[in-house]
Design an enzyme around this catalytic site. Structure first.
Site, short mmCIF file in Angstrom:
data_model
loop_
_atom_site.label_atom_id
_atom_site.label_comp_id
_atom_site.label_asym_id
_atom_site.label_seq_id
_atom_site.Cartn_x
_atom_site.Cartn_y
_atom_site.Cartn_z
N ARG A 1 0.81 -1.22 0.00
CA ARG A 1 0.00 0.00 0.00
C ARG A 1 0.85 1.27 0.00
NH1 ARG A 1 -2.60 -3.94 2.79
NH2 ARG A 1 -4.81 -4.24 2.30
N HIS B 1 3.70 -12.28 -5.73
CA HIS B 1 2.66 -12.52 -4.72
C HIS B 1 2.37 -14.03 -4.66
CE1 HIS B 1 -0.67 -11.69 -2.10
NE2 HIS B 1 -0.57 -10.38 -2.30
N ASP C 1 -1.33 -10.72 8.46
CA ASP C 1 -1.19 -9.87 7.29
C ASP C 1 -0.24 -8.77 7.73
OD1 ASP C 1 -1.34 -8.53 4.93
OD2 ASP C 1 -3.50 -8.16 4.99
N GLU D 1 5.99 -12.48 0.64
CA GLU D 1 6.29 -11.44 -0.34
C GLU D 1 7.53 -10.66 0.11
OE1 GLU D 1 2.48 -9.22 -1.02
OE2 GLU D 1 1.76 -10.78 0.35
#
Length: 331
Positions: A79, A174, A242, A295
């Site tokens: 992000r 990913h 996450d 990742e």
């Protein structure tokens, strides 16, 4: 080493190709031209083939599934807060695609392109030009993604880019791993060489703070996903990972079962892990995870946080980043 090519489907009236690299141990790495996707990582153990990553066998599932399974994502993985950043005293406002924020470079990111592709020796090389007019980042960016497989079962993915203007560049794959023999991933053990994680806000955007790992996030020693989730729930009530770990590059992490391991290494400073079930949304909602995304990248939102790392790509300069994944069988 053998490399083969065949048609996998069509995307926007263009052919999508599947390439497979196979070494003498019958380890296979398969790559799609669509999104420069890592389609499969298959190993042969005592005559039996075993896949180590979540994958689909048809193009439609890659296109419609929102989890970016195996895809190359960018220009900037993760992000960017408020979908904006400052570069040389100019503020760039990009079209948000995650609430008010930008994720994985936006809706015209790397993950939405069908790359030109070719076999070069025993490697698969994929090319694409991303236009500023399409994704609103400064500069037209020429991207080259190279996949290779060594005789020692190490997969390397290299990302090389040049741009017509100073811009941002922080891609990753990913990819989702499950090295167990089970459909779920709870028995997979994880070890991460990190003492710190990023603090994020309610929208999972980094705040700029780096926190020491507490018990719920501590993977310095091997821990099963089941135990890690129990620790996390006991600590703060969360039901999934996450999260971004701060690493020093090089040896980043290892995952293993009682039969096999995969070692992760990188030349960048971040590892995002995400417990998920990309193949079954209902099971994902029920927290029945079948894989963990791993990742490797520079820390997310680095352009907005001075100490997170440098993701600026100077005009007309080339940069290359490489992520490595080495499989080993446990006898």
């Amino acid at each position: 080493m053998e490399v083969t090519k065949k048609k996998f489907g069509e995307y926007k009236s263009e052919p999508v190709y599947l390439y497979t690299i196979e070494n003498d141990q019958k380890t296979r790495v398969s790559v799609l031209s669509y999104a420069a996707t890592w389609q499969n990582f298959e190993v042969n153990e005592n005559g039996i083939n075993h896949s180590l990553i979540t994958h689909f066998n048809n193009l439609d599932d890659y296109i419609k599934t929102p989890y970016q399974v195996g895809k190359t994502v960018g220009r900037v993985a993760g992000r960017i807060g408020n979908a904006s950043f400052k570069l040389d005293n100019e503020i760039y406002e990009l079209p948000p695609n995650d609430g008010d924020n930008l994720i994985h470079g936006g809706n015209n990111g790397f993950q939405n392109a069908n790359f030109s592709s070719e076999i070069v020796g025993d490697k698969v090389v994929l090319f694409h030009k991303f236009l500023s007019s399409d994704d609103k980042f400064p500069g037209d960016l020429e991207l080259k993604v190279t996949y290779s497989l060594s005789p020692e079962n190490e997969v390397k993915i290299s990302y090389s880019a040049t741009s017509t203007a100073k811009t941002l560049f922080n891609p990753t794959c990913h990819v989702y791993f499950n090295v167990t023999d089970n459909e779920d991933v709870f028995g997979q053990e994880v070890q991460i060489n990190s003492d710190a994680i990023l603090k994020v806000d309610a929208n999972k955007v980094p705040t700029g703070k780096i926190l020491p790992v507490t018990n719920g996030y501590n993977f310095k020693k091997f821990k099963t996903i089941a135990k890690a989730l129990d620790d996390l729930k006991s600590e703060n009530g969360k039901l999934e990972f996450d999260d971004t770990y701060v690493t020093d590059g090089n040896s980043v992490a290892t995952i293993k079962s009682n039969k096999r391991t995969v070692d992760f290494s990188s030349d960048r400073n971040g590892l995002v892990i995400f417990t998920a079930n990309p193949t079954d949304p209902q099971k994902a909602d029920n927290r029945e995870y079948n894989s963990v995304a791993m990742e490797m990248q520079t820390l997310p939102d680095a352009i907005n946080h001075e100490k997170f790392g440098n993701i600026i790509l100077p005009k007309n300069k080339s940069v290359t980043y490489t992520n490595s994944y080495k499989y080993r069988q446990i006898n």
